[in-house]
Design an enzyme around this catalytic site. Structure first.
Site, PDB file in Angstrom:
ATOM      1  N   GLY A  89       0.820  -1.204   0.000  1.00 34.21           N
ATOM      2  CA  GLY A  89       0.000   0.000   0.000  1.00 34.21           C
ATOM      3  C   GLY A  89       0.855   1.255   0.000  1.00 34.21           C
ATOM      4  O   GLY A  89       2.084   1.207   0.140  1.00 34.21           O
ATOM      5  N   CYS A  90       0.195   2.398  -0.174  1.00 33.20           N
ATOM      6  CA  CYS A  90       0.927   3.662  -0.315  1.00 33.20           C
ATOM      7  C   CYS A  90       1.617   4.055   0.995  1.00 33.20           C
ATOM      8  O   CYS A  90       2.838   4.230   1.037  1.00 33.20           O
ATOM      9  CB  CYS A  90      -0.003   4.762  -0.813  1.00 33.20           C
ATOM     10  SG  CYS A  90      -1.518   4.969   0.138  1.00 33.20           S
TER      11      CYS A  90
END
Lengths: 352, 352, 352, 352
Positions: free
Chosen positions: B148-149
């Site tokens: 994920g970011c």
């Protein structure tokens, strides 16, 4: 104290009414309705109001709006006209921030808003809520169709040039070829979940919209005709979306007729608005900024004639949520109830 | 040429995949699906692609994804795991940008994402897509659960401090008291119509969110444990919303253990990332800016020890849509197909 | 009416003083000085004041500040201490918005501000202008060294946890390991022409700055020590620049000591600030937004304990130009002259 | 490989040249000069270039520009004309991004730029750098006076209407009454420390500027006259400042002459730009967005005729730093050296 109710206060014009009415010395806010949010304190939706506005949204049924002296409609188009008859019968005066009572031609209303008008009879008596133009009529009005945000800026920008008040009926500009290149912050689109006004879409970006035709065009042309006293009006209106929250900047272009080449347009504007509390004609050469009216009911105008040629450029700024909506509504309220026109509207703009 | 398909390309990670894959010399983009927008050219939704990407959205049925070599899922959580089995059977390799294949513990997945996991067996073989940590495993993976970011920034920021690779297993920081104060631009919320990310709500504003618990917390803790090789990890993770489009800035705090007071942390980070094409350890004293990676797959890190005291402050920036999503996915793709890791990822950040 | 003068009113704190004092019923603004702009109406620099504030900048010589009851210094560091002696001798009370009278240790002052202190004797009697902490002392003070913007948010955020007032001297948190991850809008940098705060540089961007050491760090630590009543305080302070105009958001982290695991921190904060007009402890679970205090003197706090673990997260927002500067100054003025503390400070925040 | 030097690369057009030239397969960047920053790696000023552009600023003396094949001037006005003679003598071809070689009338140049022209003889042979208009002349030019940012958008927006190429000399619009209401992001003001373009001043704000007269007005009128082949041109040009980093949006208004009421203007534009690699005539009804060209050399146009009346509205967007400056310069470079016109200019715009 004037008892005031607000129908549909969850949008931006609703919270702005709350912000300003909470500080209005002659207003008692008795109810604000939202069927969807009934029971929720308004300060839960707008934390800026915590500790300052202590009422909760109520259902229309609980709101007892018929006991108010005045009711604001901060609702989508179509709501005010459905409730107007009953409220008027109870002696309540109405200020509609939506478009239900703006266009006198019901066919035009139907064309642009896609619904039949429910009370053409009430529409007939409704007064267009633009105090600088209709002050006297507003004082005794029972129903106000408040001027829209763009239309306020465009009409007040062109008015000194076309109103016979100071021109004596002489034509100064080619009214068949008016242009308004208008720019608005995104709060003008309201507090609706839409992809186009997401920060990730609308910030660091600029675009026009509604070039084919915008609902405000017939409203503006109707208003300009009323101001001019003739129907010889044609406007090209191109709105644009600015990556900012509030503010409208209309850049108006008009072609000066040869017989008016010697008119002192700066003086014309200054004279026309000499006694207006909320219209500021800036010194020659000025370029008004939208932030100079952020949160205030002021509208500022600057008059230019680049190169002394035959094109007039009028720059107009206003806060679309205040002078373009809620503040203008309170200005009308003050007139309707014999209060000083600027009562509760004295906030100085927030700058920077 | 590698045949690549994209499932669900209408969101921001979808358009970023398109932007970068269109310039990738070894990729042939064969299909992009969107049931809702089937038939519409992608350039109609994203005018930036006009004249450059000439395919249209297709239905999943028409897309013939089983003939691709690799398929990206740029979809909401839950979509990839529903289609994985069939694609794998057809020999297609999968890169999921959503969370379906990130959390190895299915109970955790169910808790945070509110749905049962549909293919725990495939999950077992899935590789966590963070090339700097799992490079070798990614090369042969059939299924990638892309990092994920936020997790990318936090894990790569803490990794040199906790990985036994250079520390030799010695503890440098108190891993029971890690803090990540993270900030993200609003594109991290995706291209969904929501009030909270409207420009009129989110611009000229700053706030925290998800303080009680954010879906990325278990992912980060799982990743940190894997990097550290022990479970003695506890993170406080507070994400914030920044009024900008792109970019993540994680400010990490760690307490240095007395036995590590003499470690040269700047050198530790430089050595750890010495051969990484996309991790830039900046000179001592630097303060990386999110715009320095805007549109690029670069991640930049700066190491601080204010006042020489016992707190380390690690600053990490990345573009959440590139290194935090689509660029990272292409980085994995390159590894999976034996291409140079930076192929198609050489765009220089846009600054200003 | 209290006669008030402003020295150096061309900056943002100057215009904010003007905006609020113009609406203060007990203040007569007699002069605002700017040697550089002497003669220019203030409304020419800040068009938001057109028609509302009608004075012009004057030279210090013409300003007759010695005839004021109180003088605000909205100047760079070093100006107030050069003029304090003379004004005090004339019976004028001083509120300095700069740092001249904040740090009691003149060596610290010299270290961080790079100039010798010119009047250590006056410094000794100066009161730190943070009404929630020093209310009684402010009432009789002759000289106020007004709390800085970041320091206000950090001190009021930690105060309930470390002040012996409600804790009875018991330690609740590890005061040797406090963290403040603070974020500020760019108006905090003032109205100075600098490349780093240009819109083209600072917008759509996020970064930390001053990580090595920021002038506000010694001020905050001095304040926290005074509140705690002991010197066992160590803070890591990392400020960040947010692409917005106004607002500070401080995210504070503190490690709860085992003996305080059962404390109801929400209640502690609510009790501590129960009677404060300008501190709003929000309901548990809240995430305050900077825009909720835009243009207002309110400060809002939310208390979090993620996962019920041993880390407290305190979120604090304020408007850096109001509660962090000019509003706070007027709050002190009201106290000094026996007026209601919130007089002239009742503006509701502008939202959206 | 073409050896290219850049004079004065510290501004925004400089860094954009670096970003694009670094990825140009036929260019070898040999020097970039800045007397002030000599010795500093360019990546220290623009961290986006870290790891990608490894040269440092050098003094003009060290740069050996006379050994280049081409030199870009990304300097303030007046620099290129001081160095042009010597470089030309050495066989170097010049592309000036400033205004030194734009206005053919030296009196006009002196009037608008406040300095005498130093080399009127070189000015005579200089070619105006707007490839879509002057492609053939550019190929053999020794000196290019690159078209300005606003002028590019206005000229390419009006060109199909006034050029005799497709109209056969017939007049379609009233060229004595052209209007360009133009809007620019603040990077157009350059990387200069100025109060007016600070984020705290320019964000959440909108205003016009330069209404009395802007330097680009004579350049645009000169260009339109050249395109039209007659001098019967009069333009009202009002530029505005948009709170965004990059992008120009020009809204053009023209009055259709009665004899052209039946012209298919959409088709006219499509035909006129049919073979242009960088001009995109969008489908009828489109409203181009500046972000759709962010970071790219594309320019997009949409043609409107609201209500089928006699006013044409042309919407034009470009990235002021790319198609409005550096990208356009590289486009000219490619033409001058016989390379494909779009070489090194294939970046897809960054959206969102």
């Amino acid at each position: 104290m004037i008892k005031v109710g607000i129908v549909g206060g969850t949008g931006y014009t609703g919270v702005e009414l709350l912000r300003m009415l909470a500080q209005h010395p002659e207003v008692e806010l008795t109810a604000i309705t939202s069927r969807k949010e009934a029971g929720m304190p308004v300060s839960e939706m707008y934390s800026s109001l915590r500790g300052r506005v202590n009422i909760a949204f109520s259902t229309p049924e609980d709101a007892k709006l018929d006991q108010c002296n005045a009711v604001f409609f901060a609702t989508p188009h179509g709501v005010a006209m459905a409730q107007a008859k009953e409220l008027l019968a109870a002696g309540v005066r109405i200020i509609d921030l939506a478009a239900d009572f703006r266009l006198q031609d019901t066919a035009e209303f139907e064309k642009w808003y896609g619904m039949p008008h429910q009370c053409p009879d009430i529409l007939k008596e409704a007064i267009y809520g633009l105090a600088e133009i209709n002050r006297e009529k507003i004082k005794t009005a029972r129903v106000i169709g408040l001027a829209g945000c763009y239309p306020t800026s465009v009409q007040l920008g062109f008015a000194p040039l076309i109103s016979p008040r100071l021109t004596g009926g002489k034509r100064f500009i080619d009214t068949k070829y008016l242009i308004s290149d208008s720019k608005s912050g995104v709060s003008g689109a309201g507090r609706k979940a839409e992809v186009g006004t997401l920060l990730a879409e609308a910030s660091d970006n600029f675009k026009a919209y509604g070039v084919k035709g915008h609902r405000h065009l017939p409203e503006i042309e109707q208003g300009l005709k009323a101001i001019a006293g003739h129907d010889d009006i044609k406007l090209t209106f191109v709105p644009h979306l600015v990556p900012m929250i509030r503010g409208i900047h209309s850049t108006l272009y008009a072609r000066i007729l040869p017989e008016a080449f010697d008119v002192d347009f700066q003086k014309l504007f200054e004279d026309f608005y000499a006694n207006e509390p909320f219209v500021d004609v800036m010194p020659a050469g000025s370029t008004p900024e939208t932030r100079s009216v952020r949160g205030s009911n002021q509208l500022r105008i600057a008059v230019h004639r680049p190169g002394g040629a035959d094109t007039l450029v009028i720059l107009v700024v206003e806060d679309n949520l205040v002078k373009g909506a809620s503040g203008q509504g309170i200005q009308c309220l003050n007139l309707m109830f014999g209060l000083p026109e600027d009562m509760g509207l004295q906030q100085i703009a927030l700058m920077p």
